[in-house]
Scaffold this motif. Sequence first.
Motif, PDB file in Angstrom:
ATOM      1  N   TYR A   1     -12.915  -8.695   8.867  1.00  0.00           N
ATOM      2  CA  TYR A   1     -11.748  -9.338   8.900  1.00  0.00           C
ATOM      3  C   TYR A   1     -11.857 -10.465   9.887  1.00  0.00           C
ATOM      4  N   MET A   2     -12.290 -10.316  10.881  1.00  0.00           N
ATOM      5  CA  MET A   2     -12.508 -11.291  11.977  1.00  0.00           C
ATOM      6  C   MET A   2     -13.390 -12.468  11.111  1.00  0.00           C
ATOM      7  N   THR A   3     -14.368 -12.375  10.561  1.00  0.00           N
ATOM      8  CA  THR A   3     -15.102 -13.703   9.934  1.00  0.00           C
ATOM      9  C   THR A   3     -13.869 -14.003   8.604  1.00  0.00           C
ATOM     10  N   VAL A   4     -13.414 -13.361   7.923  1.00  0.00           N
ATOM     11  CA  VAL A   4     -12.543 -14.000   7.224  1.00  0.00           C
ATOM     12  C   VAL A   4     -11.311 -14.577   7.478  1.00  0.00           C
ATOM     13  N   ILE A   5     -10.934 -14.038   8.667  1.00  0.00           N
ATOM     14  CA  ILE A   5      -9.489 -14.757   9.101  1.00  0.00           C
ATOM     15  C   ILE A   5      -9.811 -16.050   9.896  1.00  0.00           C
ATOM     16  N   GLN A   6     -10.949 -15.959  10.767  1.00  0.00           N
ATOM     17  CA  GLN A   6     -11.458 -16.959  11.722  1.00  0.00           C
ATOM     18  C   GLN A   6     -12.223 -18.109  10.830  1.00  0.00           C
ATOM     19  N   LEU A   7     -12.919 -17.929   9.741  1.00  0.00           N
ATOM     20  CA  LEU A   7     -13.625 -19.003   8.945  1.00  0.00           C
ATOM     21  C   LEU A   7     -12.701 -20.024   8.515  1.00  0.00           C
ATOM     22  N   PRO A   8     -11.222 -20.062   7.884  1.00  0.00           N
ATOM     23  CA  PRO A   8     -10.737 -21.001   7.462  1.00  0.00           C
ATOM     24  C   PRO A   8      -9.995 -21.685   9.056  1.00  0.00           C
ATOM     25  N   LEU A   9      -9.846 -21.060  10.032  1.00  0.00           N
ATOM     26  CA  LEU A   9      -9.496 -21.554  11.199  1.00  0.00           C
ATOM     27  C   LEU A   9     -10.541 -22.559  11.876  1.00  0.00           C
ATOM     28  N   GLY A  10     -11.717 -22.162  11.550  1.00  0.00           N
ATOM     29  CA  GLY A  10     -12.669 -23.121  12.016  1.00  0.00           C
ATOM     30  C   GLY A  10     -13.035 -24.345  11.134  1.00  0.00           C
ATOM     31  N   LEU A  11     -12.871 -23.958   9.694  1.00  0.00           N
ATOM     32  CA  LEU A  11     -12.739 -25.249   8.817  1.00  0.00           C
ATOM     33  C   LEU A  11     -11.859 -26.405   8.809  1.00  0.00           C
ATOM     34  N   LEU A  12     -10.601 -25.854   9.462  1.00  0.00           N
ATOM     35  CA  LEU A  12      -9.545 -26.932   9.775  1.00  0.00           C
ATOM     36  C   LEU A  12     -10.236 -27.754  10.897  1.00  0.00           C
ATOM     37  N   GLY A  13     -11.049 -27.389  11.895  1.00  0.00           N
ATOM     38  CA  GLY A  13     -11.411 -28.330  12.699  1.00  0.00           C
ATOM     39  C   GLY A  13     -12.611 -29.055  12.503  1.00  0.00           C
ATOM     40  N   VAL A  14     -13.169 -28.947  11.201  1.00  0.00           N
ATOM     41  CA  VAL A  14     -14.466 -29.714  11.091  1.00  0.00           C
ATOM     42  C   VAL A  14     -14.148 -30.564   9.476  1.00  0.00           C
ATOM     43  N   ILE A  15     -12.996 -30.344   9.080  1.00  0.00           N
ATOM     44  CA  ILE A  15     -13.004 -30.648   7.686  1.00  0.00           C
ATOM     45  C   ILE A  15     -12.804 -32.343   7.658  1.00  0.00           C
ATOM     46  N   PHE A  16     -12.511 -32.784   8.845  1.00  0.00           N
ATOM     47  CA  PHE A  16     -12.638 -34.238   8.646  1.00  0.00           C
ATOM     48  C   PHE A  16     -13.974 -34.784   9.332  1.00  0.00           C
ATOM     49  N   GLU A  17     -14.724 -33.832  10.043  1.00  0.00           N
ATOM     50  CA  GLU A  17     -15.871 -34.450  10.551  1.00  0.00           C
ATOM     51  C   GLU A  17     -16.985 -33.206  10.419  1.00  0.00           C
ATOM     52  N   PHE A  18     -17.497 -33.213   9.066  1.00  0.00           N
ATOM     53  CA  PHE A  18     -18.354 -32.228   8.843  1.00  0.00           C
ATOM     54  C   PHE A  18     -19.807 -32.813   8.793  1.00  0.00           C
ATOM     55  N   ASN A  19     -20.844 -31.958   9.344  1.00  0.00           N
ATOM     56  CA  ASN A  19     -22.164 -32.310   9.640  1.00  0.00           C
ATOM     57  C   ASN A  19     -23.005 -31.188   9.377  1.00  0.00           C
ATOM     58  N   VAL A  20     -24.191 -31.501   8.445  1.00  0.00           N
ATOM     59  CA  VAL A  20     -24.986 -30.503   7.834  1.00  0.00           C
ATOM     60  C   VAL A  20     -25.867 -30.070   9.118  1.00  0.00           C
ATOM     61  N   PRO A  21     -25.714 -29.004   9.522  1.00  0.00           N
ATOM     62  CA  PRO A  21     -26.778 -28.716  10.783  1.00  0.00           C
ATOM     63  C   PRO A  21     -28.328 -28.758  10.231  1.00  0.00           C
ATOM     64  N   SER A  22     -29.347 -29.237  11.305  1.00  0.00           N
ATOM     65  CA  SER A  22     -30.560 -29.116  10.909  1.00  0.00           C
ATOM     66  C   SER A  22     -31.272 -27.641  10.933  1.00  0.00           C
ATOM     67  N   ILE A  23     -32.467 -27.554  10.538  1.00  0.00           N
ATOM     68  CA  ILE A  23     -33.074 -26.383  10.578  1.00  0.00           C
ATOM     69  C   ILE A  23     -33.168 -25.626  11.805  1.00  0.00           C
ATOM     70  N   ASP A  24     -33.491 -26.464  13.214  1.00  0.00           N
ATOM     71  CA  ASP A  24     -33.380 -25.873  14.386  1.00  0.00           C
ATOM     72  C   ASP A  24     -31.972 -25.511  14.545  1.00  0.00           C
TER      73      ASP A  24
END
Length: 288
Positions: free
Chosen positions: A183-206
């Motif tokens: 539930y830590m990951t389930v609840i915190q995932l949408p909280l993090g999404l709100l912060g990146v929805i307008f500035e989403f960058n795909v991470p590199s392999i590293d």
Amino acid sequence: MKKLNTVTVAVVWMLGTLLSFMLMAIAGRELSATLSTFEILFFRSLVGLLVLSVLIHYKGWSLIRTQQMPTHIVRNLAHYGGQFGWFFGLAYLPLSDVFAIEFTVPLWTALLAVLVLGERITKSRGIAILLGLVGMLIIVRPGFESIQPATYAVLLSALCYSLAYIKTKSLVGKDSPLCILFYMTVIQLPLGLLGVIFEFNVPSIDEWLLIVLVAVTALTAHYCIARAMQLVDASVVVPMDFMRLPLIALVGFLLYSEPLDWAVLFGGCIMFLGNYINIQAEKRSLKA
């Protein structure tokens, strides 16, 4: 003797927490150079949810049944605030400063444990609180140095972590550690999404490799904390990882050429002394 063995097992679990948090700090510092705090927390929750889903699939989804959802929500709102302040601090402060300020958590935890869990402030816990305040003032040095915004962020993070620890103690009596982490990951995932929805960058392999390290160590750290809290009081568990301070100071010196701030180490030692006195008093009470 059985009670003493219980304390020893709790110490072993907290050693796992110590190692996990140190590895997470190093990975978080590296990621902060290219990703925002919101992105780090979002991808950490995403990877953590995938890992936990695999584990729970093999152990049975009945593990995530809970009747304490409001407590999970409060815990994870507080924990997300703590994580945000912690990772934000890693980007702008020396590693030893972040860990030292975070060590005010036992101070706030002891106070919140009285209000939320009904635990009483014994003489030894009172000493730990007093020395914790003294140590915090030495580290922050109000009036002697200009306090950075990141310092306030980490202080607020410590307060949020304290509430999260208290709520964890409320949960471990009925919910398994895997349930709490899920539930830590389930609840915190949408909280993090709100912060990146307008500035989403795909991470590199590293970056993905570092994200996986952050996610896995975050899970192992909280799993170890939850297991330790099943054995002893929250006000005993939290102070056990004070060895992180000299170790992370050494890591910061070796990896990032950060100067060894003796005021930070001295303040941390004062907080450690107060909590060591508290731990020894708790052990004596277990023997009685």
